[in-house]
Design a protein around this motif. Structure first.
Motif, PDB file in Angstrom:
ATOM      1  N   GLY A 151      -8.632  -1.787  14.393  1.00 16.04           N
ATOM      2  CA  GLY A 151      -7.406  -1.028  14.204  1.00 16.04           C
ATOM      3  C   GLY A 151      -7.771   0.399  13.822  1.00 16.04           C
ATOM      4  O   GLY A 151      -8.949   0.788  13.854  1.00 16.04           O
ATOM      5  N   SER A 152      -6.772   1.178  13.449  1.00 14.44           N
ATOM      6  CA  SER A 152      -7.046   2.585  13.141  1.00 14.44           C
ATOM      7  C   SER A 152      -7.772   2.743  11.819  1.00 14.44           C
ATOM      8  O   SER A 152      -8.250   3.819  11.508  1.00 14.44           O
ATOM      9  N   ALA A 185      -2.611 -12.105  11.107  1.00 16.46           N
ATOM     10  CA  ALA A 185      -1.286 -12.716  10.921  1.00 16.46           C
ATOM     11  C   ALA A 185      -0.172 -11.924  11.583  1.00 16.46           C
ATOM     12  O   ALA A 185       0.867 -12.479  11.934  1.00 16.46           O
ATOM     13  N   THR A 186      -0.348 -10.605  11.755  1.00 19.34           N
ATOM     14  CA  THR A 186       0.725  -9.775  12.334  1.00 19.34           C
ATOM     15  C   THR A 186       0.411  -9.300  13.749  1.00 19.34           C
ATOM     16  O   THR A 186       1.205  -8.570  14.338  1.00 19.34           O
ATOM     17  N   THR A 229      -2.181  -7.277  14.590  1.00 18.89           N
ATOM     18  CA  THR A 229      -2.673  -5.892  14.518  1.00 18.89           C
ATOM     19  C   THR A 229      -3.624  -5.593  15.685  1.00 18.89           C
ATOM     20  O   THR A 229      -4.438  -6.436  16.065  1.00 18.89           O
ATOM     21  N   HIS A 230      -3.525  -4.386  16.202  1.00 20.34           N
ATOM     22  CA  HIS A 230      -4.264  -4.010  17.413  1.00 20.34           C
ATOM     23  C   HIS A 230      -4.850  -2.615  17.281  1.00 20.34           C
ATOM     24  O   HIS A 230      -4.433  -1.827  16.424  1.00 20.34           O
ATOM     25  N   ARG A 261      -0.719   4.080  22.346  1.00 19.87           N
ATOM     26  CA  ARG A 261      -1.938   3.309  22.643  1.00 19.87           C
ATOM     27  C   ARG A 261      -1.622   2.260  23.712  1.00 19.87           C
ATOM     28  O   ARG A 261      -0.464   2.017  24.028  1.00 19.87           O
ATOM     29  N   TRP A 299       0.828  -1.218   0.000  1.00 23.65           N
ATOM     30  CA  TRP A 299       0.000   0.000   0.000  1.00 23.65           C
ATOM     31  C   TRP A 299       0.855   1.258   0.000  1.00 23.65           C
ATOM     32  O   TRP A 299       0.591   2.217  -0.710  1.00 23.65           O
ATOM     33  N   LEU A 336      -5.787 -13.553  -2.292  1.00 18.28           N
ATOM     34  CA  LEU A 336      -7.080 -14.231  -2.099  1.00 18.28           C
ATOM     35  C   LEU A 336      -8.235 -13.236  -2.189  1.00 18.28           C
ATOM     36  O   LEU A 336      -9.366 -13.546  -1.826  1.00 18.28           O
ATOM     37  N   GLY A 362      -2.049  -5.752   1.720  1.00 22.77           N
ATOM     38  CA  GLY A 362      -0.770  -5.086   1.434  1.00 22.77           C
ATOM     39  C   GLY A 362      -0.474  -3.876   2.309  1.00 22.77           C
ATOM     40  O   GLY A 362       0.309  -3.012   1.930  1.00 22.77           O
ATOM     41  N   SER A 417      -4.725   7.722   7.256  1.00 23.32           N
ATOM     42  CA  SER A 417      -3.436   8.314   7.618  1.00 23.32           C
ATOM     43  C   SER A 417      -3.067   9.363   6.574  1.00 23.32           C
ATOM     44  O   SER A 417      -3.900  10.171   6.160  1.00 23.32           O
ATOM     45  N   SER A 436       1.145  -3.843   5.152  1.00 22.86           N
ATOM     46  CA  SER A 436       2.364  -3.916   5.958  1.00 22.86           C
ATOM     47  C   SER A 436       3.467  -3.098   5.293  1.00 22.86           C
ATOM     48  O   SER A 436       3.536  -3.003   4.063  1.00 22.86           O
ATOM     49  N   ALA A 473     -11.064 -15.155   3.569  1.00 22.46           N
ATOM     50  CA  ALA A 473      -9.808 -14.393   3.546  1.00 22.46           C
ATOM     51  C   ALA A 473      -9.907 -13.177   2.636  1.00 22.46           C
ATOM     52  O   ALA A 473      -9.046 -12.302   2.683  1.00 22.46           O
ATOM     53  N   GLY A 514       1.854 -15.913   8.292  1.00 27.68           N
ATOM     54  CA  GLY A 514       1.717 -16.767   7.111  1.00 27.68           C
ATOM     55  C   GLY A 514       2.419 -18.102   7.228  1.00 27.68           C
ATOM     56  O   GLY A 514       2.314 -18.949   6.331  1.00 27.68           O
ATOM     57  N   VAL A 557      -1.924 -21.250   4.466  1.00 23.65           N
ATOM     58  CA  VAL A 557      -2.751 -20.244   3.800  1.00 23.65           C
ATOM     59  C   VAL A 557      -4.117 -20.225   4.475  1.00 23.65           C
ATOM     60  O   VAL A 557      -4.849 -21.221   4.444  1.00 23.65           O
ATOM     61  N   GLY A 607      -4.899 -10.810   7.110  1.00 24.81           N
ATOM     62  CA  GLY A 607      -3.585 -10.151   7.200  1.00 24.81           C
ATOM     63  C   GLY A 607      -3.386  -9.488   8.547  1.00 24.81           C
ATOM     64  O   GLY A 607      -2.292  -9.518   9.119  1.00 24.81           O
TER      65      GLY A 607
HETATM   66  C1  LIG Z   1      -2.490   3.393   7.215  1.00 25.64           C
HETATM   67  C2  LIG Z   1      -2.191   2.208   8.057  1.00 25.64           C
HETATM   68  C3  LIG Z   1      -2.673   2.143   9.354  1.00 25.64           C
HETATM   69  C4  LIG Z   1      -2.378   1.041  10.157  1.00 25.64           C
HETATM   70  N1  LIG Z   1      -2.915   0.994  11.417  1.00 25.64           N
HETATM   71  C5  LIG Z   1      -2.620  -0.038  12.228  1.00 25.64           C
HETATM   72  C6  LIG Z   1      -3.175  -0.116  13.530  1.00 25.64           C
HETATM   73  O1  LIG Z   1      -3.994   0.683  13.926  1.00 25.64           O
HETATM   74  N2  LIG Z   1      -2.750  -1.129  14.328  1.00 25.64           N
HETATM   75  C7  LIG Z   1      -1.849  -2.062  13.933  1.00 25.64           C
HETATM   76  O2  LIG Z   1      -1.488  -2.930  14.723  1.00 25.64           O
HETATM   77  N3  LIG Z   1      -1.377  -2.056  12.671  1.00 25.64           N
HETATM   78  C8  LIG Z   1      -1.737  -1.070  11.806  1.00 25.64           C
HETATM   79  N4  LIG Z   1      -1.262  -1.062  10.527  1.00 25.64           N
HETATM   80  C9  LIG Z   1      -0.469  -2.211  10.063  1.00 25.64           C
HETATM   81  C10 LIG Z   1      -1.374  -3.285   9.447  1.00 25.64           C
HETATM   82  O3  LIG Z   1      -2.537  -3.470  10.195  1.00 25.64           O
HETATM   83  C11 LIG Z   1      -0.670  -4.640   9.407  1.00 25.64           C
HETATM   84  O4  LIG Z   1       0.522  -4.523   8.711  1.00 25.64           O
HETATM   85  C12 LIG Z   1      -1.561  -5.752   8.813  1.00 25.64           C
HETATM   86  O5  LIG Z   1      -0.887  -6.973   8.871  1.00 25.64           O
HETATM   87  C13 LIG Z   1      -1.951  -5.459   7.398  1.00 25.64           C
HETATM   88  O6  LIG Z   1      -2.878  -6.411   6.950  1.00 25.64           O
HETATM   89  P1  LIG Z   1      -2.903  -6.774   5.401  1.00 25.64           P
HETATM   90  O7  LIG Z   1      -4.103  -7.555   5.100  1.00 25.64           O
HETATM   91  O8  LIG Z   1      -2.650  -5.561   4.593  1.00 25.64           O
HETATM   92  O9  LIG Z   1      -1.694  -7.797   5.354  1.00 25.64           O
HETATM   93  P2  LIG Z   1      -0.418  -7.856   4.418  1.00 25.64           P
HETATM   94  O10 LIG Z   1       0.467  -6.711   4.708  1.00 25.64           O
HETATM   95  O11 LIG Z   1      -0.839  -8.058   3.016  1.00 25.64           O
HETATM   96  O12 LIG Z   1       0.241  -9.192   4.999  1.00 25.64           O
HETATM   97  C14 LIG Z   1       0.645  -9.270   6.346  1.00 25.64           C
HETATM   98  C15 LIG Z   1       1.005 -10.701   6.685  1.00 25.64           C
HETATM   99  O13 LIG Z   1      -0.173 -11.506   6.668  1.00 25.64           O
HETATM  100  C16 LIG Z   1       0.031 -12.633   5.827  1.00 25.64           C
HETATM  101  N5  LIG Z   1      -1.255 -12.990   5.258  1.00 25.64           N
HETATM  102  C17 LIG Z   1      -2.179 -12.169   4.722  1.00 25.64           C
HETATM  103  N6  LIG Z   1      -3.251 -12.876   4.333  1.00 25.64           N
HETATM  104  C18 LIG Z   1      -2.999 -14.175   4.633  1.00 25.64           C
HETATM  105  C19 LIG Z   1      -3.723 -15.392   4.467  1.00 25.64           C
HETATM  106  N7  LIG Z   1      -4.929 -15.417   3.915  1.00 25.64           N
HETATM  107  N8  LIG Z   1      -3.143 -16.527   4.863  1.00 25.64           N
HETATM  108  C20 LIG Z   1      -1.901 -16.539   5.421  1.00 25.64           C
HETATM  109  N9  LIG Z   1      -1.178 -15.408   5.599  1.00 25.64           N
HETATM  110  C21 LIG Z   1      -1.726 -14.252   5.214  1.00 25.64           C
HETATM  111  C22 LIG Z   1       1.048 -12.165   4.805  1.00 25.64           C
HETATM  112  O14 LIG Z   1       1.712 -13.241   4.185  1.00 25.64           O
HETATM  113  C23 LIG Z   1       1.960 -11.347   5.690  1.00 25.64           C
HETATM  114  O15 LIG Z   1       2.840 -12.206   6.365  1.00 25.64           O
HETATM  115  C24 LIG Z   1      -1.561  -0.007   9.664  1.00 25.64           C
HETATM  116  C25 LIG Z   1      -1.097   0.047   8.350  1.00 25.64           C
HETATM  117  C26 LIG Z   1      -1.413   1.132   7.548  1.00 25.64           C
HETATM  118  C27 LIG Z   1      -0.932   1.168   6.152  1.00 25.64           C
END
Ligand SMILES: Cc1cc2nc3c(=O)[nH]c(=O)nc-3n(C[C@H](O)[C@H](O)[C@H](O)COP(=O)(O)OP(=O)(O)OC[C@H]3O[C@@H](n4cnc5c(N)ncnc54)[C@H](O)[C@@H]3O)c2cc1C
Length: 414
Positions: A100-101, A112-113, A115-116, A318, A6, A58, A42, A278, A44, A78, A159, A163, A109
């Motif tokens: 999340g925010s 997987a990380t 996120t809070h 936070r 992103w 997906l 996307g 943001s 992250s 997913a 991940g 999957v 996603g």
């Molecule tokens: C503007 C902005 C604000 C944000 N605010 C917050 C916030 O408030 N709090 C916070 O904690 N984070 C925040 N984030 C970070 C974001 O929430 C994390 O990075 C989150 O993981 C993104 O999810 P995504 O779907 O885009 O995952 P991706 O970035 O696409 O992937 C993250 C991980 O998940 C895995 N994954 C995704 N889908 C699957 C699946 N179906 N099966 C297995 N693995 C999978 C990927 O392989 C990768 O390892 C923010 C990011 C942005 C850009």
């Protein structure tokens, strides 16, 4: 066309990129491929999703959000983003415990990380997952339910557990929230009254530019029936209009404030789904520390403020309740999260991160897996007490390392 995250700071160069159309197609592709990763929405900033093998999206899987009011759960595929899930839950009289925010991110996603959102009583979003449907390296689809031995290692797994094709989320009765923003909270006031301020509402966020000893805004998202906050609060003043977390950005991108009650999913995120969250032109870092270290850590960051402020757009503080998911940055401890939205220029951001991490070295700061950090392998490993259990799980369920990538191999023994 270039495939990026992103923010645009990660360019994905997989051997093959496939937008899968069905679960069966994913099963076939995974069974054949030696290396597989999934790209969620996307959002992250780290290379956590990247691979030189097969990268799967997906997003085209048929979108299903099945709310079950009898069990207060929702099974989501997913392809679902929180923006798809939250209104459906609310329409059924239900709510998630937190957001999340932003509502733009995928549920899989975000889980997987780890996120809070914010709130000392609110664990990370993945803590609300009660079951996951996973495709293993052999292409077999299985369901893991809370209580099963591998569950706590498989939800926040970057991940590596396979999957994820669907997740079941725990819900609670829907609730209304009123959002009050205060201007100008002195840093000293936050340091001296940290627990009281951060516990003063359902979800509390404090924003600063670290350009002076002041938090420009304090956001208190309180349950709608809680008494309205006072006009002044620890030296801060109730805002006379709408605010954006980043001063100067359009306030219409932010969710409704000024104490107007509204449903949880239209108040707990800072940003509205219809708008860019943001700034858009940015990278981010975030560190989760035991909450007891919060006041001292704020003082430590203040001491290096002149080394980070020029690279910073805004910083957010936070709190997060403890969870029991092995790789979650919130594992086993109530946390304070120190977040940094940087400018989109790594030549300025990299030294700022180094200065910041120097200041945080004396604390037990776990970096957010989806954001930028420089903390080394040994230090990261020392911060996760269940790391060996997680690695055993990955070796057992994925002996060939189908789901590994360079990012995960940097921190884990895979
Ligand atoms: C503007 C902005 C604000 C944000 N605010 C917050 C916030 O408030 N709090 C916070 O904690 N984070 C925040 N984030 C970070 C974001 O929430 C994390 O990075 C989150 O993981 C993104 O999810 P995504 O779907 O885009 O995952 P991706 O970035 O696409 O992937 C993250 C991980 O998940 C895995 N994954 C995704 N889908 C699957 C699946 N179906 N099966 C297995 N693995 C999978 C990927 O392989 C990768 O390892 C923010 C990011 C942005 C850009």
């Amino acid at each position: 066309m270039k495939l990026t995250n992103w923010a645009g700071n990660v360019v994905f160069t997989p051997e093959r990129f496939v937008r899968a159309q069905s679960v069966e197609q994913v099963q076939e592709l995974v069974a054949e491929a030696p290396r597989v990763r999934v790209l969620g929405s996307g959002h992250s900033f780290s290379t956590v999703a990247a691979t030189d093998g097969l990268l799967l999206s997906l997003e085209d899987l048929p979108l299903e959000v099945d709310v079950d009011t009898a069990t207060s759960t929702a099974r989501v595929t997913a392809s679902a983003r929180f923006a798809h899930v939250m209104p459906a839950l609310h329409a059924a009289g239900l709510a998630l415990h937190n957001t999340g925010s932003l509502p733009h991110i995928s549920v899989a996603g975000a889980s997987a990380t780890g996120t809070h959102g914010s709130g000392t009583q609110n664990p990370c979003l993945a803590a609300g997952v009660t079951a996951i449907e996973l495709i293993g390296p052999d292409g077999e689809l299985r369901t893991l339910t809370a209580g099963e031995a591998d569950f706590h290692g498989s939800v926040v797994a970057m991940g590596l557990a396979g999957v994820v094709t669907a997740l079941t989320l725990r819900a609670q009765p829907t609730f209304d929230v009123r959002q009050y923003v205060y201007d100008g909270l002195p840093l000293d006031a936050l340091i001296e009254n940290f627990d009281e301020i951060m516990n003063s509402a359902y979800s509390v966020s404090a924003f600063t530019h670290w350009r002076g000893p002041v938090f420009e805004t304090l956001w208190r998202k309180q349950l709608a029936d809680a008494p309205a906050g006072p006009a002044t609060y620890f030296g801060a003043t109730l805002a006379d209009g709408a605010r954006h977390p980043i001063a100067g950005m359009p306030t219409e991108n932010a969710t409704q404030q000024l104490g107007v009650p509204g449903p949880w999913h239209e108040r707990l995120p800072h940003f509205r789904f219809e708008f860019t969250p943001s700034n858009g032109d940015e990278v981010q870092s975030e560190y989760l520390l035991p909450i007891e270290q919060g006041p001292q850590a704020l003082a430590a960051v203040h001491r290096v403020a002149d080394q980070i402020a020029d690279a910073l757009q805004v910083s957010e503080i936070r709190t997060i309740a403890a969870d029991d998911l092995w790789l979650s940055p919130g594992y086993g401890r109530t946390s304070v999260a120190l977040h940094f939205t940087w400018v989109d220029d790594l030549s300025r951001v990299t030294p700022a991160i180094a200065a910041l991490e120097g200041a945080l070295a004396e604390f037990d700061a776990r970096p957010h897996w989806g954001k930028l950090f420089g903390i080394g392998r040994d230090r990261v490993r020392s911060l996760y007490p269940r790391l060996a259990d997680f690695e055993e799980l990955v070796h057992r369920t994925d002996p060939q390392g189908t789901f590994t990538n360079a990012f995960t191999a940097q921190y884990l023994e895979l």
